[in-house]
Design a protein around this motif. Structure first.
Motif, short mmCIF file in Angstrom:
data_model
loop_
_atom_site.label_atom_id
_atom_site.label_comp_id
_atom_site.label_asym_id
_atom_site.label_seq_id
_atom_site.Cartn_x
_atom_site.Cartn_y
_atom_site.Cartn_z
N LEU A 68 -62.11 -39.32 81.70
CA LEU A 68 -61.11 -39.89 80.80
C LEU A 68 -60.16 -40.77 81.61
N GLU A 69 -59.44 -41.64 80.91
CA GLU A 69 -58.43 -42.45 81.58
C GLU A 69 -57.16 -41.63 81.78
N ASP A 70 -56.61 -41.75 82.96
CA ASP A 70 -55.30 -41.17 83.25
C ASP A 70 -54.27 -42.21 82.82
N PHE A 71 -53.63 -41.97 81.70
CA PHE A 71 -52.71 -42.96 81.13
C PHE A 71 -51.33 -42.96 81.78
N LYS A 72 -51.12 -42.11 82.77
CA LYS A 72 -49.80 -42.01 83.38
C LYS A 72 -49.52 -43.12 84.38
N GLY A 73 -50.51 -43.91 84.74
CA GLY A 73 -50.31 -44.98 85.71
C GLY A 73 -49.50 -46.14 85.14
N ASN A 74 -49.02 -46.99 86.03
CA ASN A 74 -48.19 -48.13 85.64
C ASN A 74 -48.94 -49.17 84.82
N SER A 75 -50.26 -49.24 84.98
CA SER A 75 -51.04 -50.27 84.29
C SER A 75 -51.55 -49.85 82.93
N SER A 76 -51.24 -48.66 82.50
CA SER A 76 -51.73 -48.18 81.21
C SER A 76 -50.79 -48.61 80.09
N TYR A 103 -59.03 -40.90 85.72
CA TYR A 103 -58.85 -42.04 86.62
C TYR A 103 -57.94 -43.05 85.94
N SER A 104 -57.01 -43.58 86.72
CA SER A 104 -56.04 -44.55 86.19
C SER A 104 -56.61 -45.97 86.22
N ARG A 105 -55.95 -46.86 85.50
CA ARG A 105 -56.32 -48.28 85.56
C ARG A 105 -56.17 -48.79 86.99
N GLU A 106 -55.16 -48.31 87.71
CA GLU A 106 -54.98 -48.72 89.11
C GLU A 106 -56.19 -48.35 89.96
N GLN A 107 -56.72 -47.14 89.76
CA GLN A 107 -57.90 -46.71 90.52
C GLN A 107 -59.11 -47.56 90.17
N ILE A 108 -59.27 -47.89 88.90
CA ILE A 108 -60.39 -48.75 88.49
C ILE A 108 -60.25 -50.11 89.16
N ARG A 109 -59.05 -50.66 89.15
CA ARG A 109 -58.83 -51.98 89.78
C ARG A 109 -59.10 -51.93 91.28
N ILE A 110 -58.72 -50.84 91.93
CA ILE A 110 -58.99 -50.71 93.36
C ILE A 110 -60.50 -50.72 93.62
N VAL A 111 -61.25 -49.97 92.84
CA VAL A 111 -62.71 -49.93 93.00
C VAL A 111 -63.31 -51.31 92.77
N PHE A 112 -62.92 -51.99 91.70
CA PHE A 112 -63.52 -53.28 91.36
C PHE A 112 -62.96 -54.44 92.16
N ASP A 113 -61.91 -54.20 92.93
CA ASP A 113 -61.37 -55.23 93.80
C ASP A 113 -62.40 -55.65 94.85
N ILE A 114 -63.33 -54.77 95.15
CA ILE A 114 -64.42 -55.08 96.08
C ILE A 114 -65.18 -56.32 95.60
N TRP A 115 -65.29 -56.48 94.28
CA TRP A 115 -65.99 -57.61 93.68
C TRP A 115 -65.00 -58.67 93.19
N ASN A 116 -63.75 -58.56 93.63
CA ASN A 116 -62.70 -59.51 93.27
C ASN A 116 -62.46 -59.55 91.75
N ALA A 117 -62.64 -58.42 91.10
CA ALA A 117 -62.43 -58.31 89.65
C ALA A 117 -61.12 -57.57 89.42
N LYS A 118 -60.18 -58.23 88.76
CA LYS A 118 -58.87 -57.63 88.55
C LYS A 118 -58.57 -57.31 87.09
N THR A 119 -59.01 -58.15 86.19
CA THR A 119 -58.73 -57.93 84.76
C THR A 119 -59.86 -57.14 84.12
N ARG A 120 -59.60 -56.62 82.95
CA ARG A 120 -60.65 -55.88 82.23
C ARG A 120 -61.86 -56.77 82.00
N TYR A 121 -61.63 -58.04 81.66
CA TYR A 121 -62.73 -58.96 81.41
C TYR A 121 -63.54 -59.21 82.69
N GLU A 122 -62.86 -59.41 83.81
CA GLU A 122 -63.57 -59.63 85.07
C GLU A 122 -64.37 -58.39 85.47
#
Length: 169
Positions: A68-76, A103-122
């Motif tokens: 599930l998404e952890d909605f407590k992060g700053n990006s939620s 997992y928070s949106r921040e954690q998802i962004r950290i994982v996908f930063d490897i592929w230079n993807a920052k937005t949900r669309y990217e």
């Protein structure tokens, strides 16, 4: 996605991503293997109906873990109704001794930063490039930030699974 340790974890997981339509879900076994996926539309919107449908999915798939998404992060940007739904799902999982992770949106962004993807669309673009099975469900880039298109929930659910596989190794 090149070979990396996340491909070695083959735990069967069910990711559930509540949104304004109902919820998106993905059943995966390995970071690039989607077994099933979808968007469940709940009309009229009801957390009670959402929980009923989510319980059916859990019973049907009997996953080793639910994500599930952890909605407590700053990006939620979850509304109060969705936050309550996630709390209710978590309580159900805990009560039934079903393994789950948040997992928070921040954690998802950290994982996908490897592929230079920052937005949900990217992030969805990276997913489609690496999981051809989802290509037919891809959508045009929304014109406005934070616009919710029907299949976004499905790609958000897959991103949660990938985040889990990556961070749990």
């Amino acid at each position: 996605m090149t070979h990396n340790p996340m491909e070695e974890n083959h735990e069967r997981i069910l990711s559930i991503y509540p949104n304004s339509y109902g919820f998106g879900f993905a059943l995966m076994q390995g970071a690039l293997t989607v077994i099933d996926k979808g968007v469940v539309r709940i009309t009229p919107m009801s957390n009670t109906e959402s929980i009923i449908e989510i319980k059916k999915l859990i019973k049907k798939y009997d996953p080793e873990r639910v994500i599930l998404e952890d909605f407590k992060g700053n990006s939620s940007f979850k509304c109060a109704r969705v936050k309550q739904l996630i709390r209710s799902i978590s309580a159900y999982l805990k009560m039934n001794e079903i393994n789950y992770s948040l997992y928070s949106r921040e954690q998802i962004r950290i994982v996908f930063d490897i592929w230079n993807a920052k937005t949900r669309y990217e992030i969805a673009e990276v997913i489609v490039r690496n999981i051809p099975k989802l290509r037919m469900l891809f959508f045009e880039k929304p014109k406005y930030p934070r616009t919710e298109t029907y299949h976004f929930g499905l790609f958000d659910a897959v991103s949660l699974c990938i985040c889990h596989y990556y961070l749990s190794t």
